[in-house]
Write a protein that holds these residues in place. Structure first.
Motif, PDB file in Angstrom:
ATOM      1  N   GLN A   6      80.645  10.396  76.991  1.00  0.00           N
ATOM      2  CA  GLN A   6      80.629  11.094  78.281  1.00  0.00           C
ATOM      3  C   GLN A   6      80.213  12.546  78.104  1.00  0.00           C
ATOM      4  O   GLN A   6      79.606  13.132  79.001  1.00  0.00           O
ATOM      5  CB  GLN A   6      82.012  10.999  78.942  1.00  0.00           C
ATOM      6  CG  GLN A   6      82.311   9.656  79.547  1.00  0.00           C
ATOM      7  CD  GLN A   6      81.315   9.281  80.640  1.00  0.00           C
ATOM      8  OE1 GLN A   6      81.020  10.072  81.535  1.00  0.00           O
ATOM      9  NE2 GLN A   6      80.779   8.076  80.549  1.00  0.00           N
ATOM     10  N   THR A   7      80.531  13.120  76.932  1.00  0.00           N
ATOM     11  CA  THR A   7      80.112  14.503  76.657  1.00  0.00           C
ATOM     12  C   THR A   7      78.594  14.598  76.617  1.00  0.00           C
ATOM     13  O   THR A   7      77.999  15.528  77.188  1.00  0.00           O
ATOM     14  CB  THR A   7      80.699  14.983  75.321  1.00  0.00           C
ATOM     15  OG1 THR A   7      82.128  14.968  75.409  1.00  0.00           O
ATOM     16  CG2 THR A   7      80.239  16.400  74.999  1.00  0.00           C
ATOM     17  N   ASP A   8      77.960  13.632  75.950  1.00  0.00           N
ATOM     18  CA  ASP A   8      76.501  13.593  75.935  1.00  0.00           C
ATOM     19  C   ASP A   8      75.943  13.533  77.347  1.00  0.00           C
ATOM     20  O   ASP A   8      75.016  14.272  77.710  1.00  0.00           O
ATOM     21  CB  ASP A   8      76.001  12.363  75.164  1.00  0.00           C
ATOM     22  CG  ASP A   8      75.995  12.555  73.665  1.00  0.00           C
ATOM     23  OD1 ASP A   8      76.071  13.714  73.206  1.00  0.00           O
ATOM     24  OD2 ASP A   8      75.897  11.544  72.948  1.00  0.00           O
ATOM     25  N   LEU A   9      76.479  12.625  78.153  1.00  0.00           N
ATOM     26  CA  LEU A   9      75.962  12.432  79.504  1.00  0.00           C
ATOM     27  C   LEU A   9      76.171  13.683  80.347  1.00  0.00           C
ATOM     28  O   LEU A   9      75.261  14.105  81.090  1.00  0.00           O
ATOM     29  CB  LEU A   9      76.640  11.230  80.168  1.00  0.00           C
ATOM     30  CG  LEU A   9      76.128  10.862  81.562  1.00  0.00           C
ATOM     31  CD1 LEU A   9      74.632  10.580  81.541  1.00  0.00           C
ATOM     32  CD2 LEU A   9      76.903   9.662  82.108  1.00  0.00           C
ATOM     33  N   LEU A  10      77.338  14.295  80.235  1.00  0.00           N
ATOM     34  CA  LEU A  10      77.624  15.510  80.999  1.00  0.00           C
ATOM     35  C   LEU A  10      76.660  16.629  80.627  1.00  0.00           C
ATOM     36  O   LEU A  10      76.102  17.310  81.497  1.00  0.00           O
ATOM     37  CB  LEU A  10      79.071  15.957  80.755  1.00  0.00           C
ATOM     38  CG  LEU A  10      79.496  17.277  81.402  1.00  0.00           C
ATOM     39  CD1 LEU A  10      79.461  17.172  82.923  1.00  0.00           C
ATOM     40  CD2 LEU A  10      80.898  17.681  80.935  1.00  0.00           C
ATOM     41  N   ASN A  11      76.419  16.806  79.333  1.00  0.00           N
ATOM     42  CA  ASN A  11      75.574  17.913  78.884  1.00  0.00           C
ATOM     43  C   ASN A  11      74.091  17.692  79.185  1.00  0.00           C
ATOM     44  O   ASN A  11      73.386  18.637  79.540  1.00  0.00           O
ATOM     45  CB  ASN A  11      75.789  18.161  77.391  1.00  0.00           C
ATOM     46  CG  ASN A  11      77.060  18.936  77.110  1.00  0.00           C
ATOM     47  OD1 ASN A  11      77.298  19.992  77.692  1.00  0.00           O
ATOM     48  ND2 ASN A  11      77.894  18.406  76.235  1.00  0.00           N
ATOM     49  N   ILE A  12      73.620  16.450  79.060  1.00  0.00           N
ATOM     50  CA  ILE A  12      72.216  16.203  79.398  1.00  0.00           C
ATOM     51  C   ILE A  12      72.026  16.327  80.905  1.00  0.00           C
ATOM     52  O   ILE A  12      70.966  16.750  81.375  1.00  0.00           O
ATOM     53  CB  ILE A  12      71.741  14.830  78.877  1.00  0.00           C
ATOM     54  CG1 ILE A  12      70.208  14.752  78.883  1.00  0.00           C
ATOM     55  CG2 ILE A  12      72.330  13.683  79.677  1.00  0.00           C
ATOM     56  CD1 ILE A  12      69.527  15.609  77.874  1.00  0.00           C
ATOM     57  N   ARG A  13      73.056  16.015  81.682  1.00  0.00           N
ATOM     58  CA  ARG A  13      72.988  16.222  83.137  1.00  0.00           C
ATOM     59  C   ARG A  13      72.860  17.708  83.462  1.00  0.00           C
ATOM     60  O   ARG A  13      72.078  18.105  84.330  1.00  0.00           O
ATOM     61  CB  ARG A  13      74.229  15.653  83.819  1.00  0.00           C
ATOM     62  CG  ARG A  13      74.222  14.145  84.042  1.00  0.00           C
ATOM     63  CD  ARG A  13      75.397  13.755  84.926  1.00  0.00           C
ATOM     64  NE  ARG A  13      75.530  12.339  85.129  1.00  0.00           N
ATOM     65  CZ  ARG A  13      74.863  11.627  86.039  1.00  0.00           C
ATOM     66  NH1 ARG A  13      73.964  12.225  86.804  1.00  0.00           N
ATOM     67  NH2 ARG A  13      75.072  10.322  86.163  1.00  0.00           N
ATOM     68  N   LYS A  14      73.611  18.543  82.769  1.00  0.00           N
ATOM     69  CA  LYS A  14      73.565  19.985  83.031  1.00  0.00           C
ATOM     70  C   LYS A  14      72.194  20.565  82.694  1.00  0.00           C
ATOM     71  O   LYS A  14      71.647  21.370  83.457  1.00  0.00           O
ATOM     72  CB  LYS A  14      74.654  20.693  82.226  1.00  0.00           C
ATOM     73  CG  LYS A  14      76.066  20.482  82.755  1.00  0.00           C
ATOM     74  CD  LYS A  14      77.085  21.242  81.913  1.00  0.00           C
ATOM     75  CE  LYS A  14      78.496  21.066  82.472  1.00  0.00           C
ATOM     76  NZ  LYS A  14      79.507  21.769  81.625  1.00  0.00           N
ATOM     77  N   ALA A  15      71.652  20.165  81.552  1.00  0.00           N
ATOM     78  CA  ALA A  15      70.324  20.652  81.172  1.00  0.00           C
ATOM     79  C   ALA A  15      69.277  20.178  82.172  1.00  0.00           C
ATOM     80  O   ALA A  15      68.375  20.934  82.561  1.00  0.00           O
ATOM     81  CB  ALA A  15      69.975  20.169  79.765  1.00  0.00           C
ATOM     82  N   SER A  16      69.407  18.931  82.607  1.00  0.00           N
ATOM     83  CA  SER A  16      68.440  18.366  83.547  1.00  0.00           C
ATOM     84  C   SER A  16      68.540  19.029  84.914  1.00  0.00           C
ATOM     85  O   SER A  16      67.528  19.268  85.574  1.00  0.00           O
ATOM     86  CB  SER A  16      68.670  16.854  83.678  1.00  0.00           C
ATOM     87  OG  SER A  16      68.463  16.203  82.442  1.00  0.00           O
TER      88      SER A  16
END
Length: 257
Positions: A6-16
């Motif tokens: 979920q950390t990966d998904l949260l962080n790639i969402r923020k960058a995107s």
């Protein structure tokens, strides 16, 4: 990159979200009489406000924070005080950035102001084709089959595709595996999209050209030799077993389709 937490998904969402909102804000800010350097400076401020850093500058030392290409130029246009935007120009903005170790990419072409030269249909075709292509991507689908879909839809609409500009994997760096997601059918490409991976899918839809070439030996700008026009649209997505997660949907390039 593969999403493993979920950390990966949260962080790639923020960058995107940072690149998507920057693209949207730049598109809204663009005006006739403005230089592409002014537009890029505004984009740099947008990225900074989200805590993001320009990917092309970080990765390649690109002389700008975003890529801005106008009319016959296709990609990697260098922001310049000498390029002044005019009503009816076909403008492409490509925004990619890093945020907290995660990378995202998106882009979009649009007609500035009134469609004086009838480029709107090309822009709309690129958007629609990208939408159809992305919504046919899921784990296990062959990359070549998505290229065939893009090329087929372009031909149906009366256009061609560029064969030397492609989408790519992304996530922990600007360019990752798969290194080529073409807009055409490559029978030699046996790779398949993988569930939970992150990719940047792009359309390069052209009025006539099938290749882009370096312009004026500036080392960056790609253009058409035959004065064709090209529309590009790009989203960063997460591949699933079903509908993909459109990480850059905040850029609103699909609004009013």
């Amino acid at each position: 990159m593969s999403i493993t937490s979920q950390t990966d998904l949260l962080n790639i969402r923020k960058a995107s979200e940072a690149v998507a909102l920057t693209l949207r804000q730049m598109r809204d800010y663009a005006r006739p009489g403005m230089t592409t350097k002014e537009l890029d400076d505004y984009g740099a401020a947008c990225l900074q406000s989200y805590g993001a850093r320009s990917a092309p500058y970080l990765t390649y030392g690109f002389p700008g924070h975003t890529c801005i290409s106008v009319n016959h130029d296709v990609a990697h246009g260098i922001p310049s005080n000498k390029v002044v935007l005019a009503e009816g120009d076909l403008v492409n903005i490509d925004v990619s950035a890093e945020l907290n170790g995660y990378w995202a990419d998106n882009g979009g072409s649009f007609v500035l102001g009134r469609d004086l030269h009838q480029r709107g249909a090309l822009v709309d075709a690129s958007k629609k084709i990208l939408h159809k292509a992305i919504h046919n991507i899921r784990g296990g689908v062959r990359i070549a089959d998505i290229g065939r879909l893009i090329e087929t839809e372009a031909h149906k609409a009366g256009y061609t595709v560029l064969r030397n500009l492609v989408g790519h994997g992304i996530g922990r760096a600007l360019h990752e595996a798969p290194h080529e997601i073409p807009c055409y059918y490559d029978r030699h490409n046996r790779e398949r999209f993988r569930k939970n991976s992150v990719v940047a899918v792009e359309t390069f839809i052209s009025t006539r050209a099938t290749m882009a070439y370096q312009k004026n030996n500036d080392g960056w700008t790609l253009t058409t030799r035959d004065k064709s026009f090209v529309a590009q649209h790009e989203h960063t997505i997460v591949i699933t077993d079903g509908a993909p997660i459109i990480l850059t949907e905040a850029n609103q390039v699909w609004d009013n389709l």
